[in-house]
Design an enzyme around this catalytic site. Structure first.
Site, PDB file in Angstrom:
ATOM      1  N   SER A 188      -9.872  -1.027   6.895  1.00 11.84           N
ATOM      2  CA  SER A 188      -9.289  -0.819   5.563  1.00 11.84           C
ATOM      3  C   SER A 188      -8.599  -2.018   4.932  1.00 11.84           C
ATOM      4  O   SER A 188      -8.278  -1.977   3.751  1.00 11.84           O
ATOM      5  CB  SER A 188      -8.295   0.333   5.607  1.00 11.84           C
ATOM      6  OG  SER A 188      -8.991   1.530   5.494  1.00 11.84           O
ATOM      7  N   SER A 237      -9.739   1.516   2.845  1.00 10.40           N
ATOM      8  CA  SER A 237      -8.881   2.320   2.004  1.00 10.40           C
ATOM      9  C   SER A 237      -7.839   1.516   1.233  1.00 10.40           C
ATOM     10  O   SER A 237      -7.253   2.018   0.281  1.00 10.40           O
ATOM     11  CB  SER A 237      -8.175   3.375   2.840  1.00 10.40           C
ATOM     12  OG  SER A 237      -7.327   2.758   3.803  1.00 10.40           O
ATOM     13  N   LYS A 244       0.852  -1.192   0.000  1.00  9.36           N
ATOM     14  CA  LYS A 244       0.000   0.000   0.000  1.00  9.36           C
ATOM     15  C   LYS A 244       0.885   1.239   0.000  1.00  9.36           C
ATOM     16  O   LYS A 244       1.963   1.239   0.620  1.00  9.36           O
ATOM     17  CB  LYS A 244      -0.890  -0.043   1.260  1.00  9.36           C
ATOM     18  CG  LYS A 244      -1.936   1.068   1.341  1.00  9.36           C
ATOM     19  CD  LYS A 244      -2.861   0.810   2.512  1.00  9.36           C
ATOM     20  CE  LYS A 244      -3.906   1.890   2.693  1.00  9.36           C
ATOM     21  NZ  LYS A 244      -4.838   1.576   3.803  1.00  9.36           N
TER      22      LYS A 244
HETATM   23  N1  GLN Z   1     -13.225   3.512   6.268  1.00  6.56           N
HETATM   24  C1  GLN Z   1     -12.558   3.832   7.489  1.00  6.56           C
HETATM   25  C2  GLN Z   1     -12.145   5.284   7.477  1.00  6.56           C
HETATM   26  O1  GLN Z   1     -12.404   5.920   6.531  1.00  6.56           O
HETATM   27  C3  GLN Z   1     -11.399   2.931   7.696  1.00  6.56           C
HETATM   28  C4  GLN Z   1     -10.127   3.443   7.176  1.00  6.56           C
HETATM   29  C5  GLN Z   1      -8.955   2.604   7.538  1.00  6.56           C
HETATM   30  O2  GLN Z   1      -9.086   1.544   8.161  1.00  6.56           O
HETATM   31  N2  GLN Z   1      -7.780   3.130   7.232  1.00  6.56           N
HETATM   32  O3  GLN Z   1     -11.580   5.778   8.405  1.00  6.56           O
END
Ligand code: GLN
Length: 475
Positions: A177, A153, A78
């Site tokens: 994410s 994400s 990532k």
């Molecule tokens: N969707 C969640 C957020 O927007 C999770 C993001 C993540 O785990 N980095 O914060």
């Protein structure tokens, strides 16, 4: 479940030892896959030349009998994980051409075992999002249906595994994410216990939540990557010194599993996901596990609590991007104040700005008690209640997400609250610091559905066991 040319590292290593393939052959295969699937926008950069060179070096090591445990593993990372002398942008304009000056500890441990890094994966900007639409470099397409999001994400990492652009990928998980994109792409996503893997070299979003973890298509690859990355690191004071035991997958174990009444009754749960949830409960029962419905009374409080806590932490963490130290400095700045303002205004996208502002607000003197300190107390309650459940049960079972993959640029993308509710089942493990896994169990209309198990601290091995068992039920 995704079908890939190579199912796991064990298979690759056995083909290499029989002389049927080599790292150099595999490098060509994965590079070609990347070329053919460029339109998915899963990768921001493929390290083409380096992949070929490193593959040749590792082939030599294999011949000499000096190769590491991960020889033959092609990994995508990532774009918020530092890799020395490689760009890392967190999919943000503010870090567009920034190069890492050191390598994240988790990645360094994998490189020491001869992993080959294929490239860096697109993601939501600074890991904030649930659809990968918040990337400054365009959305990622779900390979199961290119009109749909891959989740976020770590959407690029999940699609990289789904579309066979690599064997496995690293994601990061703050509130879901790794797990939610795994659910949307039919892959396996593991978020380890908070502190299991060093965060050194992971660009911070919300430091008391962030964890690096693997996205794979086999349980054994997830297990191996976890085992190598885990363990104490002097560079991260929150990394645990708890011993890392060798992982061994045991599919004979029978477990006590709780499932959530509230999840089953929750309003936004799509019928296809509910059916998959009930199916899995039935399969587990038939397989001899003890499966019990329980009530977890805090479901509706989790998303608000998560968003107060994480935006507060983000507003502090992201203050380092000021145009002074790293990355972009606005060309229109005249003095220190305009450098700060313009670099951030031009460099950050809308969702990141929204979260920095929300976080600054909840931490402000007048509202601190009403929001931040209240959310801290709610977090504690959620931790206590989760641990109480896990005293009695080995796992807490939920769907990973209430829906299957939704449309790119559709209804959800216009409404931040709707988007935040995509995390309703995943944030619990993040608030409580517990390990959790998403396992693909079904699909509807060609779109994968994942189920989510949360386990006891540092008992990732149990999660991997049950994940492997669940995969034998088929979809
Ligand atoms: N969707 C969640 C957020 O927007 C999770 C993001 C993540 O785990 N980095 O914060």
């Amino acid at each position: 479940m995704v079908t890939k040319k190579y199912a796991s590292l064990t298979q690759i290593q056995s083909l290499i030892s029989q002389g049927k393939t080599s790292c150099s052959d595999l490098a060509k295969y994965y590079l070609n896959q990347n070329k053919e699937n460029k339109h998915l926008n899963a990768m921001l950069e493929v390290f083409e030349e380096e992949v070929l060179n490193r593959a040749a070096i590792i082939d030599e090591k294999i011949k000499a009998g000096t190769s590491g445990k991960l020889a033959g593993m092609f990994l995508a990372i990532k774009d918020n994980i530092c890799y020395k002398d490689h760009r890392v942008s967190a999919s943000s304009k503010i870090l567009e051409n920034f190069k890492s000056t050191y390598t994240a500890t988790a990645l360094k441990r994998l490189l020491d075992e001869d992993v080959i890094v294929v490239g860096r994966c697109n993601c939501d900007e600074f890991a904030m999002g649930a659809s990968n639409e918040n990337s400054a470099f365009g959305p990622v397409k779900n390979a199961a249906d290119e009109r749909k999001v891959p989740g976020g994400s770590s959407g690029g990492s999940a699609v990289a595994v789904q579309a066979d652009l690599c064997l496995a990928a690293l994601g990061s998980d703050t509130g879901g994410s790794i797990r939610q994109p795994a659910s949307f792409t039919g892959t396996i996503g593991l978020k380890p216990t908070y502190g299991r893997i060093s965060r050194s070299g992971l660009l911070a979003y919300a430091s008391s939540f962030d964890q690096i973890g693997p996205i794979t298509s086999s349980v054994e690859d997830a297990s191996l990557l976890l085992e190598i990355m885990a363990g104490k690191d002097e560079l991260d004071a929150t990394s645990s010194s708890k011993e890392v035991k060798p992982m061994a997958i045991n599919t004979l174990a029978k477990y006590n599993i709780a499932y959530s009444k509230e999840a089953l009754e929750s309003e936004g749960l799509e019928p296809s996901v509910k059916a998959a949830y009930l199916d899995l409960i039935k399969n587990l029962e038939n397989d001899g596990h003890n499966v019990v419905e329980i009530s977890f009374p805090y479901l509706e409080h989790m998303v608000p609590c998560y968003y107060v806590m994480t935006t507060a932490e983000a507003s502090s963490n992201l203050s380092r991007y000021s145009g002074m130290l790293y990355g972009k400095r606005s060309e229109h700045s005249e003095d220190i104040e305009s450098t700060f303002k313009k670099s951030r205004s031009e460099g950050f996208g809308n969702e990141v700005k929204r979260r920095i502002m929300t976080g600054t607000f909840v931490l402000s003197a007048d509202f601190y008690d009403a929001y931040y300190s209240k959310a801290q107390r709610v977090r504690r309650l959620i931790q206590q209640e989760s641990n109480k459940i896990l005293k009695e049960f080995d796992f807490f079972l939920c769907p990973t997400a209430p829906t299957t993959a939704f449309e790119i640029d559709g209804e959800k993308s216009k409404d931040p609250i709707q988007m935040y509710l995509a995390d309703i089942f995943t944030v619990q493990a993040s608030l409580a610091g517990l390990p959790a896994i998403s396992v693909p169990t079904a699909s509807f209309d060609g779109l994968p559905i994942g189920m989510h198990l949360m386990g006891r601290p540092f008992q990732e091995n149990d999660l991997l066991n049950i994940a492997n068992t669940i995969l034998t039920y088929g979809s």
